[in-house]
Design an enzyme around this catalytic site. Sequence first.
Site, PDB file in Angstrom:
ATOM      1  N   CYS A 119      -3.157 -32.256  -4.880  1.00  0.00           N
ATOM      2  CA  CYS A 119      -4.078 -31.144  -5.154  1.00  0.00           C
ATOM      3  C   CYS A 119      -3.388 -29.779  -5.111  1.00  0.00           C
ATOM      4  CB  CYS A 119      -5.255 -31.184  -4.185  1.00  0.00           C
ATOM      5  SG  CYS A 119      -6.261 -32.660  -4.448  1.00  0.00           S
ATOM      6  N   HIS A 260      -8.549 -24.347  -4.759  1.00  0.00           N
ATOM      7  CA  HIS A 260      -8.644 -25.742  -5.195  1.00  0.00           C
ATOM      8  C   HIS A 260     -10.068 -26.223  -4.912  1.00  0.00           C
ATOM      9  CE1 HIS A 260      -8.067 -29.900  -5.816  1.00  0.00           C
ATOM     10  NE2 HIS A 260      -8.176 -30.211  -4.541  1.00  0.00           N
ATOM     11  N   ASN A 290     -13.555 -32.858  -8.094  1.00  0.00           N
ATOM     12  CA  ASN A 290     -12.148 -32.580  -7.774  1.00  0.00           C
ATOM     13  C   ASN A 290     -11.275 -33.176  -8.875  1.00  0.00           C
ATOM     14  OD1 ASN A 290      -9.566 -32.404  -6.768  1.00  0.00           O
ATOM     15  ND2 ASN A 290     -10.074 -33.217  -4.735  1.00  0.00           N
TER      16      ASN A 290
END
Length: 336
Positions: A119, A260, A290
Site C-alpha cells: 500500500c 492511502h 482499497n
Amino acid sequence: MQSKNKKIYNAAITGVGMYVPDKILDNKYFESIVDTNDEWIVSRTGIRERRVMENGATSDMAVYAIQDLFKTTKVKPEEIDVIIVATVTPDMFFPATACLVQEKIGATKAWGFDLSAACSGFLFALQTGASLIESGTYKKVIVVGSDKMTAITDYTDRNNCILFGDAASAVLLEPTEDLNYGIKDSLLYVDGSGKESLYMKGGGSLNPPSHETVDKKMHYIYQDGKAVFKVAVIGMADISFEIMKKNELKSEDVAYLVPHQANLRIIDATAKRMGISKDKVMINIDRYGNTTAATIPSCLTEYYRAGKIKKGDNLILSAFGAGYTWGAIYLTWSLD
Ligand code: COA
C-alpha cells in the site's frame, strides 16, 4: 548529479490519469456471499463499493491509466524515459509488469521496473522516480500504481474480502527549475517485523506453488486486521505530522492530505493528528475500496480533474502497508 544541498531540479507532477473497471461490487453483493452487512462495512471501513477487473490483468489497467494520462498531456509514448510500476499483483513474477506496459503503450525508448511496497508502493515509486529526475539524467518518468487485488482475495474470508478492489492510476514526472514547485521532501520506512500480520505467503521461493499451498489458501491475502489497524493508525498519523513538522508547515499551510485509502477511520485519525479538517482530506475509498498502489494517484487525478487542486497547493501524501512499509511525501502542485 546534483547534491542534496544544491538542487537544480525538483520533480513535478505534470500529468495524471486513471482507470477503474466497469464492474461494481456493492456491499449488498457481499451480504449474499459472506456473513456481513452494509451497515458494518460502511461504519467499520467507509467502503460502499469497489471495482473488479474481469477481462485483463494489472498491466492492462496500468496501460489504460497511462493512455488516459496521454490524452490530457502533449507527451508521446516514445518520449518516455522510465516506467515504474508499483504493484503487488504483477501479471507474472517475470518479466516485470513494466516491460509489458512498455510494449503495450509503445514507449520505445523507455526502461523500467516493478516496485513492490504494497500500500506504500505509489509513494516509494514516486520518490524513486523523483530521484531519477532530480539527478538530471531523465526528463520524463511515468509512475503508475496498478493492482488487481481481486486476483488474490479470498471471497470466503469476510474479514478481508470486503476491503479490496481493482484500479490503476499514473502520474508523469518532469523536471522543474522553479524549486517552489514539485516534490520537496519525503520520509519513507520499512519494518520487516510486520511480515506476519499482512502477507501472501504462497507462490514465491519460500513456499513454491503446490497442491498444499493451494489447499491452505496461501495464494490469497492474509491480514490480521486488528493488529494492522493499530500500527497503521499510529504509523500514518505520526509520519504525516512528522513531515509537516520537518518542513515547518502548519495545518493552514496544507491544502490537502492525500492518504492511502485502507480504512476511513485510519484516515480520520491521521487528519486529526495533523489538525486538518475533513474537507481538506482526499477520499475515494467509498467508491473503490482499497486499491493498494492506485489509491493515492487516483485521488490526485479525481480531485485535480474536479478543479479542486490549484497550482501552488501544498499536499501531504501518506501511506501505510504490508511489510510494514510506510511514509509521507510533501509536494507543491505545479499544474494549472
Ligand atoms: N462483517 C461483519 N463482521 C465482521 C466482518 C464483516 N465483513 N469482518 C470482521 N467482522 C467481525 C469480526 O469477526 C469481529 O467479530 P468478533 O468480535 O466476534 O470476533 C468484529 O467484526 C470486529 O472485528 P475487528 O477486527 O475488531 O474489526 P475492526 O474494527 O478492526 O475492523 C478491519 C476490521 C479489517 C476493517 C480493520 O481492522 C482494518 O481496517 N484493518 C487495517 C487495514 C489496513 O489498514 N491495512 C493496511 C493496508 S492494506
